[in-house]
Design an enzyme around this catalytic site. Structure first.
Site, mmCIF file in Angstrom:
data_model
loop_
_atom_site.group_PDB
_atom_site.id
_atom_site.type_symbol
_atom_site.label_atom_id
_atom_site.label_comp_id
_atom_site.label_asym_id
_atom_site.label_seq_id
_atom_site.Cartn_x
_atom_site.Cartn_y
_atom_site.Cartn_z
ATOM 1 N N HIS A 59 0.841 -1.205 0.000
ATOM 2 C CA HIS A 59 0.000 0.000 0.000
ATOM 3 C C HIS A 59 0.881 1.261 0.000
ATOM 4 O O HIS A 59 0.686 2.160 -0.818
ATOM 5 C CB HIS A 59 -0.908 -0.038 1.236
ATOM 6 C CG HIS A 59 -1.754 1.177 1.444
ATOM 7 N ND1 HIS A 59 -3.124 1.153 1.354
ATOM 8 C CD2 HIS A 59 -1.430 2.460 1.747
ATOM 9 C CE1 HIS A 59 -3.600 2.366 1.591
ATOM 10 N NE2 HIS A 59 -2.581 3.177 1.833
ATOM 11 N N GLU A 60 1.859 1.283 0.905
ATOM 12 C CA GLU A 60 2.730 2.459 1.003
ATOM 13 C C GLU A 60 3.637 2.591 -0.217
ATOM 14 O O GLU A 60 3.915 3.695 -0.678
ATOM 15 C CB GLU A 60 3.583 2.406 2.280
ATOM 16 C CG GLU A 60 2.778 2.508 3.569
ATOM 17 C CD GLU A 60 1.842 3.706 3.602
ATOM 18 O OE1 GLU A 60 2.218 4.782 3.107
ATOM 19 O OE2 GLU A 60 0.718 3.560 4.118
ATOM 20 N N HIS A 63 1.783 4.289 -3.034
ATOM 21 C CA HIS A 63 1.832 5.757 -2.896
ATOM 22 C C HIS A 63 3.187 6.283 -3.379
ATOM 23 O O HIS A 63 3.263 7.246 -4.127
ATOM 24 C CB HIS A 63 1.725 6.172 -1.425
ATOM 25 C CG HIS A 63 0.353 6.061 -0.842
ATOM 26 N ND1 HIS A 63 -0.751 6.640 -1.417
ATOM 27 C CD2 HIS A 63 -0.084 5.475 0.298
ATOM 28 C CE1 HIS A 63 -1.815 6.388 -0.651
ATOM 29 N NE2 HIS A 63 -1.440 5.680 0.396
#
Ligand SMILES: [Zn+2]
Length: 368
Positions: A59-60, A63
């Protein structure tokens, strides 16, 4: 921030916060099933925790990588109890970049959740411990996406919302304000519902659910306030130049004195920890206590300051009319705490992180 480095992925430093061990324990324990053998439950618990960890990291990274493609460099990712945080050295400069970057994380979590969901539906009669694991990872990744899509700035949903307001209003400052109001509103709604649940137990919810929801609200509220303060500071710095925020009370030493002369003549009497080395007005280098410490006592009478300073050509320096925000971003990017302000080879001031913070605080106190 307490934690330790796990290494680099795609050139981005990944850090694990100590609170992650709590999550690791909770996940493992919550998956232990009395119907399975002891060792099997623990193995499944640990594998699931590691897959959960990989999901949050993905997820990170989503980004970060989308950010990088859009000109926002990411220095490090820290995984902590609520998930992860990617440390940016800059904010996006365009609404479209912020939108893509903010949406990438939840999109990635939804994709991973979808994958586990698909496995769960497509494979009938999956062996029991594996089935629980797949089901759990499906639910948790979808929940991760859903939680982050709460439209409370600085969560991903809040950032998506801000980028939309920014896109249509063209006003970055205004859109941050509106996103923060919405973020606070959502936070108070969480706190209020938490309190109501504690006292009224609607829908069979327990007082513990209420406390948990109120706690999330409190977390959202403080995150919104902190982000807003940060955004305000950046706005203030954007409108100032290096020469306006620099300090002029820095210490100058000549390059040809010995380390002992420096210690007895400058360091001990003044209490300063940082010295700028100049030769007839020309800026030569910078010197801190750490540079002095590397020289053994016995050599301090014979070693010249020139030999231990960090020379000017290896330093990042600011120019007087440079934008103060870009000075701070350069310090973040290079992990440094100070930058001399140099005008035509002459030092005219010094910008330190502490100084910048004090400057902004005093300015705010004066109502500026
Ligand atoms: Zn996110």
């Amino acid at each position: 921030m307490g934690g330790f480095n796990l290494g680099k992925v795609f050139g981005i430093q990944v850090r694990l916060h100590y609170t992650w061990f709590i999550i690791f324990m909770l996940v493992t324990i919550s998956l232990v099933d009395p119907n399975w053998s002891q060792w099997l439950s623990w193995v499944i618990g640990i594998i699931t925790s590691l897959l959960f960890f990989a999901s949050v990291l993905a997820h990170e990274l989503a980004h970060s990588l989308v950010g990088r493609v859009n000109g926002v460099s990411i220095k490090s990712i820290t995984l902590f109890i609520f998930g992860g945080v990617a440390q940016m050295t800059k904010e996006a400069t365009k609404a479209s970049a912020e939108f893509k970057m903010a949406a990438a994380g939840p999109a990635c979590s939804l994709a991973i959740g979808g994958l586990f969901g698909l496995l769960w539906f497509l494979i009938p009669n999956m062996a029991e411990p594996i089935a629980s694991m797949v089901q759990w990872l499906f639910i948790v990744n979808v929940a991760l996406a859903a939680f982050n899509l709460i439209p409370g700035f600085p969560l991903d949903g809040g950032r998506v919302f801000r980028s939309l307001v920014w896109r249509f209003s063209g006003n970055y400052k205004r859109s941050t304000q509106i996103a923060t109001w919405l973020g606070r509103g959502v936070a108070y709604a969480f706190i209020l519902s938490g309190i109501l649940i504690v006292f009224l137990h609607p829908f069979g919810l327990s007082w513990f659910d209420g406390v948990w929801i109120a706690f999330i609200g409190w977390f959202l509220q403080s995150a919104a306030s902190a982000s807003y303060r940060q955004a305000e500071q950046r706005e203030a710095l954007r409108r100032l130049t290096a020469s306006q925020v620099m300090a002029s009370n820095f210490m100058i030493v000549p390059p040809n004195i010995t380390v002992n002369q420096l210690v007895w003549g400058y360091v001990l009497p003044t209490g300063h920890h940082l010295f700028l080395v100049t030769d007839e007005d020309r800026f030569k280098g910078i010197l801190t206590l750490n540079n002095i410490k590397t020289i053994p006592q016995s050599d301090r009478d014979t070693t010249q300051v020139e030999k231990i300073m960090v020379p000017a050509d290896q330093l990042k320096v600011a120019s007087p009319d440079q934008n103060a925000l870009s000075v701070m971003e350069q310090m973040d990017e290079n992990d440094i705490n100070q930058m001399p302000v140099v005008d035509e080879g002459r030092v005219i001031g010094l910008i330190t992180r502490d100084n910048l913070i004090r400057f902004l605080r005093t300015r705010a106190e004066l109502g500026m």
